[in-house]
Design a protein around this motif. Structure first.
Motif, PDB file in Angstrom:
ATOM      1  N   LYS A 156      35.000  45.338   7.172  1.00 43.06           N
ATOM      2  CA  LYS A 156      34.497  45.146   5.880  1.00 43.06           C
ATOM      3  C   LYS A 156      33.123  45.969   5.469  1.00 43.06           C
ATOM      4  N   LYS A 157      32.163  45.579   6.564  1.00 46.13           N
ATOM      5  CA  LYS A 157      30.865  46.139   6.318  1.00 46.13           C
ATOM      6  C   LYS A 157      30.916  47.710   6.452  1.00 46.13           C
ATOM      7  N   GLN A 158      31.956  48.411   6.886  1.00 42.54           N
ATOM      8  CA  GLN A 158      32.225  49.756   6.897  1.00 42.54           C
ATOM      9  C   GLN A 158      33.074  50.126   5.691  1.00 42.54           C
ATOM     10  N   ASN A 159      33.437  49.285   4.974  1.00 41.70           N
ATOM     11  CA  ASN A 159      34.380  49.841   3.902  1.00 41.70           C
ATOM     12  C   ASN A 159      35.660  50.127   3.992  1.00 41.70           C
ATOM     13  N   ILE A 160      36.079  49.685   5.171  1.00 39.19           N
ATOM     14  CA  ILE A 160      37.425  50.243   5.831  1.00 39.19           C
ATOM     15  C   ILE A 160      38.542  49.307   5.107  1.00 39.19           C
ATOM     16  N   PRO A 161      39.411  49.854   4.385  1.00 36.38           N
ATOM     17  CA  PRO A 161      40.646  48.713   3.991  1.00 36.38           C
ATOM     18  C   PRO A 161      41.122  47.899   4.879  1.00 36.38           C
ATOM     19  N   PRO A 162      41.125  46.514   4.411  1.00 40.08           N
ATOM     20  CA  PRO A 162      41.625  45.446   5.361  1.00 40.08           C
ATOM     21  C   PRO A 162      43.113  45.702   5.972  1.00 40.08           C
ATOM     22  N   ARG A 163      44.002  46.591   5.046  1.00 41.88           N
ATOM     23  CA  ARG A 163      45.347  47.146   5.692  1.00 41.88           C
ATOM     24  C   ARG A 163      45.210  47.502   6.932  1.00 41.88           C
ATOM     25  N   VAL A 164      44.157  48.505   7.469  1.00 41.10           N
ATOM     26  CA  VAL A 164      43.935  49.079   8.667  1.00 41.10           C
ATOM     27  C   VAL A 164      43.805  48.013   9.818  1.00 41.10           C
ATOM     28  N   GLU A 165      43.050  46.972   9.459  1.00 42.54           N
ATOM     29  CA  GLU A 165      43.055  45.950  10.255  1.00 42.54           C
ATOM     30  C   GLU A 165      44.248  45.272  10.769  1.00 42.54           C
ATOM     31  N   LYS A 166      45.086  45.143   9.523  1.00 39.76           N
ATOM     32  CA  LYS A 166      46.312  44.462   9.735  1.00 39.76           C
ATOM     33  C   LYS A 166      47.424  45.267  10.312  1.00 39.76           C
ATOM     34  N   GLU A 167      47.543  46.531  10.024  1.00 41.57           N
ATOM     35  CA  GLU A 167      48.362  47.325  10.648  1.00 41.57           C
ATOM     36  C   GLU A 167      48.147  47.571  12.192  1.00 41.57           C
ATOM     37  N   VAL A 168      47.232  48.025  12.628  1.00 46.17           N
ATOM     38  CA  VAL A 168      46.748  48.457  13.981  1.00 46.17           C
ATOM     39  C   VAL A 168      45.921  47.577  14.830  1.00 46.17           C
ATOM     40  N   PHE A 169      44.870  46.773  14.025  1.00 45.52           N
ATOM     41  CA  PHE A 169      43.888  45.994  14.963  1.00 45.52           C
ATOM     42  C   PHE A 169      44.070  44.686  15.372  1.00 45.52           C
ATOM     43  N   ILE A 170      44.981  44.174  14.858  1.00 42.87           N
ATOM     44  CA  ILE A 170      45.468  42.812  14.989  1.00 42.87           C
ATOM     45  C   ILE A 170      46.145  42.896  16.452  1.00 42.87           C
ATOM     46  N   ALA A 171      47.012  43.786  16.609  1.00 42.89           N
ATOM     47  CA  ALA A 171      47.643  44.338  17.844  1.00 42.89           C
ATOM     48  C   ALA A 171      46.617  44.757  18.941  1.00 42.89           C
ATOM     49  N   MET A 172      45.728  45.501  18.613  1.00 43.58           N
ATOM     50  CA  MET A 172      44.869  45.794  19.684  1.00 43.58           C
ATOM     51  C   MET A 172      43.906  44.723  20.074  1.00 43.58           C
ATOM     52  N   SER A 173      43.484  44.071  19.105  1.00 47.77           N
ATOM     53  CA  SER A 173      42.549  42.918  19.394  1.00 47.77           C
ATOM     54  C   SER A 173      43.404  41.868  20.252  1.00 47.77           C
ATOM     55  N   LYS A 174      44.377  41.464  20.032  1.00 47.72           N
ATOM     56  CA  LYS A 174      45.418  40.721  21.023  1.00 47.72           C
ATOM     57  C   LYS A 174      45.688  41.142  22.142  1.00 47.72           C
ATOM     58  N   ALA A 175      45.670  42.601  22.150  1.00 45.04           N
ATOM     59  CA  ALA A 175      45.951  43.119  23.711  1.00 45.04           C
ATOM     60  C   ALA A 175      44.681  43.441  24.511  1.00 45.04           C
ATOM     61  N   LEU A 176      43.506  43.453  23.821  1.00 43.54           N
ATOM     62  CA  LEU A 176      42.431  43.316  24.554  1.00 43.54           C
ATOM     63  C   LEU A 176      41.721  41.992  25.172  1.00 43.54           C
ATOM     64  N   ASN A 177      41.822  41.074  24.060  1.00 49.64           N
ATOM     65  CA  ASN A 177      41.037  39.994  24.636  1.00 49.64           C
ATOM     66  C   ASN A 177      41.810  38.648  24.306  1.00 49.64           C
ATOM     67  N   PHE A 178      43.114  38.825  23.817  1.00 47.25           N
ATOM     68  CA  PHE A 178      43.999  37.602  23.650  1.00 47.25           C
ATOM     69  C   PHE A 178      43.564  37.039  22.296  1.00 47.25           C
ATOM     70  N   ILE A 179      42.783  37.576  21.450  1.00 50.60           N
ATOM     71  CA  ILE A 179      42.415  36.588  20.241  1.00 50.60           C
ATOM     72  C   ILE A 179      42.615  37.587  19.006  1.00 50.60           C
ATOM     73  N   ASN A 180      42.334  37.094  17.703  1.00 51.18           N
ATOM     74  CA  ASN A 180      42.520  37.955  16.567  1.00 51.18           C
ATOM     75  C   ASN A 180      41.126  38.670  16.126  1.00 51.18           C
ATOM     76  N   PRO A 181      41.292  39.578  15.177  1.00 49.61           N
ATOM     77  CA  PRO A 181      40.187  40.484  14.854  1.00 49.61           C
ATOM     78  C   PRO A 181      38.922  39.426  14.125  1.00 49.61           C
ATOM     79  N   ASP A 182      39.503  38.422  13.430  1.00 54.00           N
ATOM     80  CA  ASP A 182      38.296  37.531  13.113  1.00 54.00           C
ATOM     81  C   ASP A 182      37.554  36.618  14.165  1.00 54.00           C
ATOM     82  N   GLU A 183      37.979  36.768  15.321  1.00 53.90           N
ATOM     83  CA  GLU A 183      37.340  36.171  16.627  1.00 53.90           C
ATOM     84  C   GLU A 183      36.694  37.314  17.451  1.00 53.90           C
TER      85      GLU A 183
END
Ligand SMILES: Cc1cc2nc3c(=O)[nH]c(=O)nc-3n(C[C@H](O)[C@H](O)[C@H](O)COP(=O)(O)OP(=O)(O)OC[C@H]3O[C@@H](n4cnc5c(N)ncnc54)[C@H](O)[C@@H]3O)c2cc1C
Length: 464
Positions: A156-183
């Motif tokens: 949000k701070k970097q003005n990156i569209p939220p869809r980038v998080e939804k499409e790519v980074f939920i999966a990456m975040s769960k893969a790296l630490n088993f939690i979602n991007p908001d955590e």
């Protein structure tokens, strides 16, 4: 010197290996009857292996790769095509790929991102690229400072569209630490992106060719024992016994099967047990020390590893897959990806269920029923019609406290391998090293601890 190490996970084993190299005598004391901790694996009655976790090795793991080389077992890493493959929830049964061409970084990563047209629009890619500029210019010091934000806050701070998080980074975040991007802390994802984009083969993945207990831990144990060290299973640490000056007098080991407890004495002592257990075993007089208080800020995150054997092949993909499902994280068809589990006729899916906090106390049957619902979406063509695919058997392995939960601010709580106690050291993926909670982090922590001991108590050999 005799060094007593409690815990035969990768951190304890790596520490033992490098202490042996340094001319010391490690004695590793493991509470369970199996090596490996979070990489432990077991054989069931049919002779099939099941594991604590689906484990992926990355090109950006220099310490693990060096360890494989030093053990002479490099050929056990089965490298896959340099790609990241995601399921497409909107078009079930199809995949979207990021393919990294064989050219220098960061160009290979940029081409991989630009050539993927399924997941992000050009505008989203440009905005994401612009958001990453401070990390590219300022490097790791910027990445460390971002530990105050969650990934969602950082996006949000970097003005990156939220869809980038939804499409790519939920999966990456769960893969790296088993939690979602908001955590998850922004530091975790930025660290991974940094490595993946800066190093040509950083995101290239390998599977081990069989169960880690046999194919990785066992050779380390052989290496240690050939050099005069020892690894004892079924040797649980019950209490750390102190001298009057609060240094360690010995490790009290719990006697099993009616045997009396045993006092184990050495010159030096090292904990390579998970932080959640160490916190419970800290002697009272240490609890007022900063390093002990620091540990209170760390806690393991729950995760569940699933194995499902089917009566036929579900996929021929020989790679890790990002499921992009709410329930699941990454998965792989181990009958394709792993030599020892290979099967031409039938699939064995190994899947990580995360976040797992709402599932960890549920029955195996409920977990499998929910997983099968997800698999119906991922492989719809296999579960409908007159002759649907049958689940033959399954194993569920729950780890209620796995790697430390990397929420914002955790970096400040990660202790150094050296403690204020003169004869007591720490290793473990949670201790401070640049690779976060991972196999690479565990191996590096063990090596750093061994290097620290070798500096404090020099023998005549230097660890490279
Ligand atoms: C599902 C899952 C998937 C994962 N996927 C990946 C991946 O793809 N890539 C990656 O790099 N990492 C992955 N990891 C993380 C990786 O497995 C860990 O970071 C690493 O193995 C931790 O090693 P460690 O030695 O620090 O701790 P551990 O492996 O937890 O070792 C600690 C050891 O201490 C022992 N112990 C505990 N209490 C006592 C006691 N009282 N006395 C004696 N011994 C004791 C335990 O039995 C254990 O053997 C994954 C983890 C899980 C759970």
């Amino acid at each position: 010197m005799r060094v007593a190490i409690t815990g035969a996970g990768l951190a304890g084993l790596s520490c033992g290996k490098y202490l042996a190299d340094a001319g010391h005598t490690p004695i590793i004391l493991e509470c369970r009857d199996v090596l490996g901790g979070k990489v432990a694996a077991w054989k069931d009655d049919d002779g099939d292996w099941y594991e604590t976790g689906l484990h992926i090795f990355f090109g950006a793991y220099p310490n693990i790769l060096q360890l494989f080389k030093e053990l002479g077992i490099e050929e056990r890493l089965q490298w896959k095509e340099h790609s990241m493959i995601f399921n497409q929830p909107e078009t079930p049964g199809t995949y979207s790929r990021f393919d990294f061409p064989d050219i220098p970084a960061p160009i290979n990563g940029i081409i991989a991102i630009l050539c993927n047209e399924d997941m992000l629009t050009w505008e989203e890619k440009v905005k994401f690229g612009l958001g990453l500029i401070p990390a590219i210019i300022h490097g790791q010091s910027y990445v460390e400072k971002m530990d105050r934000y969650s990934w969602s806050e950082w996006i949000k701070k970097q003005n990156i569209p939220p869809r980038v998080e939804k499409e790519v980074f939920i999966a990456m975040s769960k893969a790296l630490n088993f939690i979602n991007p908001d955590e998850i802390s922004a530091t975790v994802l930025l660290t991974a992106l940094n490595r993946f984009l800066q190093e040509k083969n950083g995101s290239k993945m390998a599977f081990l060719d069989g169960p880690p207990t046999e194919r990785l831990c066992k050779p380390i144990v052989d290496y240690i024992t050939e050099r005069g060290g020892e690894v004892r299973l079924n040797a649980p640490l019950k209490e750390i016994i102190l001298n009057e000056d609060n240094t360690v007098k010995g490790f009290l080991l719990r006697g099993l099967n009616g045997e009396p407890d045993e006092m184990f004495e050495a010159h030096l002592y090292l904990s390579a047990i998970p932080v959640d257990i160490l916190k419970l075993l800290l002697p009272q007089p240490w609890k007022r020390l900063d390093f002990a208080r620091q540990l209170e800020g760390l806690e393991g995150v729950p995760v569940i590893n699933l194995h499902l054997w089917f009566d036929r092949k579900l996929t021929d993909v020989d790679h890790l897959l990002f499921s992009r499902s709410d329930l699941l994280s990454v998965y792989a068809d181990m009958s394709n990806t792993c030599k020892e589990y290979a099967n031409q006729e039938r699939s064995m899916l190994e899947l990580v269920l995360a976040p797992a906090k709402d599932w960890i106390s549920q029955s195996d049957e409920n977990i499998i029923a929910a997983t099968m619902e997800e698999l119906n979406k991922l492989f719809p063509q296999h579960f409908i019609g007159e002759n649907p695919t049958k689940l033959l058997k399954f194993h569920v392995v729950k780890t209620p406290r796995s790697v430390y939960k990397a929420t914002p601010g955790r970096q400040a709580f990660r202790p150094s391998q050296k403690t204020p106690i003169a004869n007591f050291y720490l290793a473990g993926d949670y201790t401070m090293q640049q690779y976060l909670g991972s196999m690479e982090g565990a191996v590096l922590s063990g090596k750093l601890a061994a290097q620290t001991i070798a500096r404090d108590y020099p023998a005549n050999i230097i660890i490279s």
